[in-house]
Design an enzyme around this catalytic site. Structure first.
Site, PDB file in Angstrom:
ATOM      1  N   GLU A 117      12.695 -19.270 -13.856  1.00 14.64           N
ATOM      2  CA  GLU A 117      13.303 -20.387 -13.716  1.00 14.64           C
ATOM      3  C   GLU A 117      13.058 -21.620 -13.014  1.00 14.64           C
ATOM      4  O   GLU A 117      13.635 -22.414 -12.901  1.00 14.64           O
ATOM      5  CB  GLU A 117      14.984 -19.988 -13.043  1.00 14.64           C
ATOM      6  N   GLY A 118      12.142 -22.112 -13.930  1.00 14.82           N
ATOM      7  CA  GLY A 118      11.433 -23.149 -13.104  1.00 14.82           C
ATOM      8  C   GLY A 118      10.766 -23.156 -11.713  1.00 14.82           C
ATOM      9  O   GLY A 118      11.792 -23.094 -10.644  1.00 14.82           O
TER      10      GLY A 118
END
Length: 584
Positions: A443-444
């Site tokens: 998620e980054g």
């Protein structure tokens, strides 16, 4: 591995004080979130997680997900537990009421995910991704798409996925090559309703295939013909595993399949799939929103997921702390130094073990306080509070980055408390450490979260959003000198980064700066909790909360203040060596 016990009292305190659930319940939209219902949900999901998900954590790690003859098989007990999860309606807590959800605050949905994830992090990725898909379709889908997909996603009968990453396009989503070609009217039952033929491969797709849900709704980023280069040319498509008929029944299988499963360090029960779309040129998807606007739609899902990944830091920290506490009480070794008694004692009596356990407990509580403060701001944004929505935007990268870093630190301390028994698999402490390691990556990455904070979020409303946050902390914590000073330091560094530093200098200092800011907000929220406890709230925590708060203020806040030098050091030293010198 010891059983999981939900920290219900600390969760309820965070929901009341940090999220401000009683204030939220004064709105018409969240009026149902009355104290009795909130308490019932928190206690109920804690019991469900402990009874249904937690016993499968170890077996899930040992058996893992397996791809057999094109079908993903899950460990023993998963199908029954997921069925109970759906039957009891836990997936619908914060989902839209128009499609079968209870429409309760996002904060309560976060509590469902926190408890499930602490009990079984790998399993909980399944509902976590589905909730994100619901959010994306609810915000960006057409009325027909919502009617077709949301009721079954909300109930949990169907699950959802997020498909961004490709072999050549990791964090650089704009480099993706998956294609989407419009289907002409005569090809698809004589009508064209935004359907496209999807072709490409995606990797790292969490719960990309399984047998627990009747259908899997894939949200897929792809590029249409003549689309602009880079991220500006990305569109979002809904691609079901099974076609859905007009009456809502399931039709034939779509041209999508899992090619393989990744062999991972942890979260072994979560099938991380390589997915192939359109091997036979018959994968049909439907566009969500308009062409070339896919990344904006997907960011809705990603923002939700980043909060829940930040929650994973809380989840794994809570489970690792409980594991370490139990072991430290039971493990008898050595006399306590200076006691005058030669009899061996539980290792919990030794100062360094006490130090580790107190640090684990305090960091877990502080991260939980930050989680629920963030969720409360999200809920206020949903109610139309623009300032709260902007504040949530600033908080998300802090929560995701620092929260997951804390998950690793606490899990590592848990191994250390166990000593040699922590390094072998039989106690379960090692699993927490292995499972935690993915959270700062997906998620980054946390570096991307820090870059987001210093390049985008610092500049919101000409810097006023961030400045107001730090000003609120300084105003509220003037009687806590170290925290008051840290808030001032964060404000000063933020101004320097926004107004004076080069982009390289900002990025070079972004990670320590993000930690400084996250600690500042989390410590503030711990102070708020402690005030409430001192005033009579949560009497069960009356002896505990003052101590954990003092630990954060006396130990963690000074550590964060010490990061200022790194935050403003600039990028010069990083480039003193040539690339060959650095890696040669």
């Amino acid at each position: 591995m010891i059983p999981y016990t939900a920290p219900t009292q600390d969760q309820l305190l965070a929901i009341r004080i940090n999220a401000g659930i009683e204030e939220l319940a004064q709105s018409e939209r969240f009026a149902a979130a009355e104290p009795d219902l909130v308490e019932a949900i928190v206690e109920g999901i804690g019991q469900f997680a402990a009874g249904e998900f937690a016993p499968l954590n170890r077996v899930g790690d040992e058996q893992g997900a397996v791809l057999e003859n094109g079908v993903v098989r899950l460990p023993d007990g998963f199908e029954e537990a997921y069925g109970h999860y759906v039957e009891q309606g836990w997936n619908a807590i914060a989902s839209p009421a128009d499609f079968g959800g209870q429409g309760l605050p996002f904060t309560l949905g976060c509590n469902v995910i926190e408890n499930l994830g602490a009990a079984n992090m790998a399993f909980t990725l399944l509902p976590m991704l589905s909730i994100g898909a619901i959010e994306a379709l609810d915000h960006h889908g057409s009325d027909a798409q919502k009617a077709m997909y949301l009721p079954d996603l909300v109930s949990g009968r169907w699950s959802g996925t997020m498909n961004l990453t490709e072999p050549q396009a990791g964090s650089d989503v704009g480099a993706l090559r998956t294609t989407a070609h419009p289907v002409t009217a005569d090809e698809f039952n004589g009508e064209h309703t935004g359907k496209y033929r999807i072709k490409g491969q995606k990797i790292y797709i969490t719960w990309g295939d399984h047998t627990l849900a009747d259908n899997i709704v894939h949200l897929v980023l792809a590029r249409t013909p003549e689309a602009p280069e880079g991220s500006r040319g990305i569109s979002l498509f809904v691609v079901p595993k099974y076609h859905v008929n007009a009456d809502g029944s399931l039709g034939s299988a779509n041209d999508v399949r899992p090619v393989s499963l990744e062999h991972k360090l942890g979260i072994n029960a979560s099938p991380t799939c390589v997915m192939s779309y359109g091997d036979n040129d018959e994968c049909i998807g439907e566009i969500v929103g308009s062409e070339n606007r896919g990344l904006a739609a997907m960011f809705t899902m990603m923002n939700n997921a980043r909060i829940n990944v930040g929650s994973q830091g809380v989840q794994i920290a809570e489970r690792a702390t409980q594991q370490a506490q139990s072991y430290a009480k039971e493990r008898i070794q050595s006399a306590r130094a200076g006691s005058g008694d030669a009899n061996p004692v539980a290792i919990l009596e030794h100062p360094d073990v006490r130090r580790m356990i107190l640090r684990m407990k305090a960091l877990t509580e502080a991260t939980r306080a930050l989680l629920y403060y963030t969720s409360g701001q999200v809920d206020r944004g949903t109610l139309g509070d623009a300032a709260a929505k902007a504040r949530a935007d600033v908080l998300v990268p802090m929560l995701k980055a620092w929260g997951t870093d804390i998950g690793i630190e606490v899990a590592s301390l848990g191994v250390q408390v166990h000593g040699g028994m922590g390094f072998v698999e039989e106690t379960g402490a090692a699993q927490h450490y292995r499972d935690a390691r993915i959270a700062p990556i997906y998620e980054g990455t946390n570096g991307i979260q820090a870059a987001d904070l210093v390049t985008r979020k610092l500049g919101l409303e000409n810097g006023e959003v961030f400045a107001a946050l730090m000003a609120d902390i300084a105003r509220d914590c003037a009687d806590h000198p170290a925290l008051f000073a840290l808030a001032g330091e964060c404000a000063a560094v933020g101004t320097w980064m926004r107004d004076e530093a080069s982009l390289d200098d900002r990025l070079a200092g972004s990670v320590p700066f993000t930690t400084m800011c996250a600690v500042t907000v989390a410590a503030w929220q711990m102070v708020r909790q402690n005030r409430a406890v001192s005033a009579g709230d949560a009497p069960a925590l009356a002896a505990i909360k003052p101590v954990t708060t003092r630990y954060i203020l006396d130990h963690v806040v000074p550590e964060a203040s010490g990061l200022k030098a790194a935050a403003i050091a600039g990028a010069g030293l990083l480039y003193e060596l040539s690339a060959d010198q650095l890696v040669g």
